[in-house]
Design a protein around this motif. Structure first.
Motif, mmCIF file in Angstrom:
data_model
loop_
_atom_site.group_PDB
_atom_site.id
_atom_site.type_symbol
_atom_site.label_atom_id
_atom_site.label_comp_id
_atom_site.label_asym_id
_atom_site.label_seq_id
_atom_site.Cartn_x
_atom_site.Cartn_y
_atom_site.Cartn_z
ATOM 1 N N UNK A 1 0.847 -1.180 0.000
ATOM 2 C CA UNK A 1 0.000 0.000 0.000
ATOM 3 C C UNK A 1 0.881 1.226 0.000
ATOM 4 N N UNK A 2 0.573 2.185 -0.860
ATOM 5 C CA UNK A 2 1.378 3.386 -1.005
ATOM 6 C C UNK A 2 0.591 4.589 -0.512
ATOM 7 N N UNK A 3 1.278 5.497 0.190
ATOM 8 C CA UNK A 3 0.702 6.780 0.545
ATOM 9 C C UNK A 3 1.315 7.834 -0.359
ATOM 10 N N UNK B 1 8.387 12.789 7.362
ATOM 11 C CA UNK B 1 7.923 11.416 7.139
ATOM 12 C C UNK B 1 6.399 11.370 7.229
ATOM 13 N N UNK B 2 5.788 10.658 6.309
ATOM 14 C CA UNK B 2 4.366 10.336 6.413
ATOM 15 C C UNK B 2 4.244 8.878 6.826
ATOM 16 N N UNK B 3 3.386 8.604 7.788
ATOM 17 C CA UNK B 3 3.148 7.203 8.144
ATOM 18 C C UNK B 3 1.726 7.036 8.641
ATOM 19 N N UNK C 1 8.209 13.964 0.132
ATOM 20 C CA UNK C 1 8.884 14.360 -1.089
ATOM 21 C C UNK C 1 9.609 13.243 -1.791
ATOM 22 N N UNK C 2 9.556 12.013 -1.246
ATOM 23 C CA UNK C 2 10.216 10.859 -1.863
ATOM 24 C C UNK C 2 9.222 9.709 -1.941
ATOM 25 N N UNK D 1 7.268 -7.713 5.495
ATOM 26 C CA UNK D 1 7.988 -6.449 5.566
ATOM 27 C C UNK D 1 8.589 -6.157 4.200
ATOM 28 N N UNK D 2 8.316 -4.974 3.655
ATOM 29 C CA UNK D 2 8.781 -4.620 2.312
ATOM 30 C C UNK D 2 9.465 -3.267 2.321
ATOM 31 N N UNK D 3 10.504 -3.161 1.506
ATOM 32 C CA UNK D 3 11.173 -1.885 1.262
ATOM 33 C C UNK D 3 11.236 -1.686 -0.243
ATOM 34 N N UNK D 4 10.710 -0.567 -0.724
ATOM 35 C CA UNK D 4 10.711 -0.259 -2.145
ATOM 36 C C UNK D 4 11.404 1.072 -2.369
ATOM 37 N N UNK D 5 12.261 1.126 -3.378
ATOM 38 C CA UNK D 5 12.913 2.364 -3.781
ATOM 39 C C UNK D 5 12.928 2.376 -5.303
#
Length: 288
Positions: free
Chosen positions: A21-23, A199-201, A220-221, A241-245
């Motif tokens: 899920x993306x914010x 940071x948005x969370x 901003x990222x 747990x996921x990390x996306x860049x």
């Protein structure tokens, strides 16, 4: 202006299907996406804020699934509140293959299969956190003036709702979060002192504030995202747990049994002259 929660599914890997899920900022939404409105006067469901019992020691057991691993090793995670995370990874016919020990200011890891280890003070490879600049400060990772320590990671592993630097069982959460009901789910967005500059969370929770999803995105990222998704079973839960860049990413799945609120600190692994010290990046990449 609200936040958007858009759901998509990536192509399945050999062992995992990632649901992420993306914010994003409302200025970048597509027409079909929905914007969460400002708080409504009434919600369509009732919910309760969490009340957690105090704890000192906890033990988690389960399995690890991760792309690139030849098998699914077993896990044993020993926790001492706010002060220690000790992770033992065991492979069939091998025994303990990897050990990771985290304290507020250090990390010690041993790969017994490859005879490598890491022993670092966190402050040596993170800049000093000053003001709102990210870095190491007071035994944790400082970002936006907030200290993220082992306690937040422990809550994540234990499936507990948390706000950085705030004891959620001791405060009136009405002062720290906004709760929105949308698409038959409760979305929780921090406000006031619970916000982290830069940071948005936010969380998706059930009606007793059990986390279903946590998403973290640097302001901003929007090409960078960290998420934790929970799926609950009769006797435990699955934590993805996921990390996306951008187009790059890393994910792991922990299949965990319910926590046991007891345990003894495991003995630290002993190193012989055959072990080679490596840096953090090489240690993480070295999975063979």
């Amino acid at each position: 202006m609200g936040l958007i929660w858009s759901v998509y599914a990536q192509e399945p890997s050999d062992s995992i299907v990632d649901d992420t899920i993306i914010i994003e900022d409302a200025t970048s939404i597509e027409v079909e996406e929905k914007v969460l409105e400002e708080p409504r006067d009434t919600l369509e469901v009732e919910y309760e804020y969490p009340t957690y019992s105090p704890w000192d020691v906890a033990t988690l057991q389960g399995k690890l699934k991760m792309k690139g691993l030849p098998m699914s090793p077993s896990l044993k995670i020993y926790l001492e509140k706010d002060s220690l995370i000790d992770i033992s990874v065991r492979a069939p016919f091998v025994g303990e293959a990897v050990r990771l020990i985290f304290t507020p200011d250090s990390i010690f890891g041993v790969n017994k299969l490859n005879k490598t280890y890491i022993k670092e003070r966190i402050g040596d490879w993170l800049p000093n956190g000053t003001g709102n600049e990210p870095g190491y400060k007071d035994g944790g990772f400082s970002i936006g003036g907030k200290i993220l320590g082992l306690g937040e990671i422990q809550d994540l592993l234990l499936g507990r709702f948390f706000l950085p630097g705030i004891d959620v069982s001791e405060v009136d959460l009405d002062d720290y979060v906004e709760v929105f009901y949308e698409d038959e789910q409760l979305n929780v967005i921090p406000k006031g002192e619970a916000e982290i500059p830069g940071v948005k969370y936010g969380f998706v929770v059930d009606n007793v504030f059990t986390p279903l999803l946590l998403v973290v995105v640097p302001t901003g990222r929007e090409d960078i995202e960290v998420s934790a998704e929970y799926k609950y079973k009769l006797q435990g839960y699955v934590l993805l747990i996921s990390y996306l860049a951008g187009n790059q990413g890393l994910s792991m799945t922990l299949e965990l049994k319910e926590p046991e609120w007891k345990g003894e600190r495991p003995k630290s692994p002993e190193l012989s002259g055959k072990y080679k010290k490596v840096n953090l990046i090489d240690f993480v990449k070295d999975r063979a």
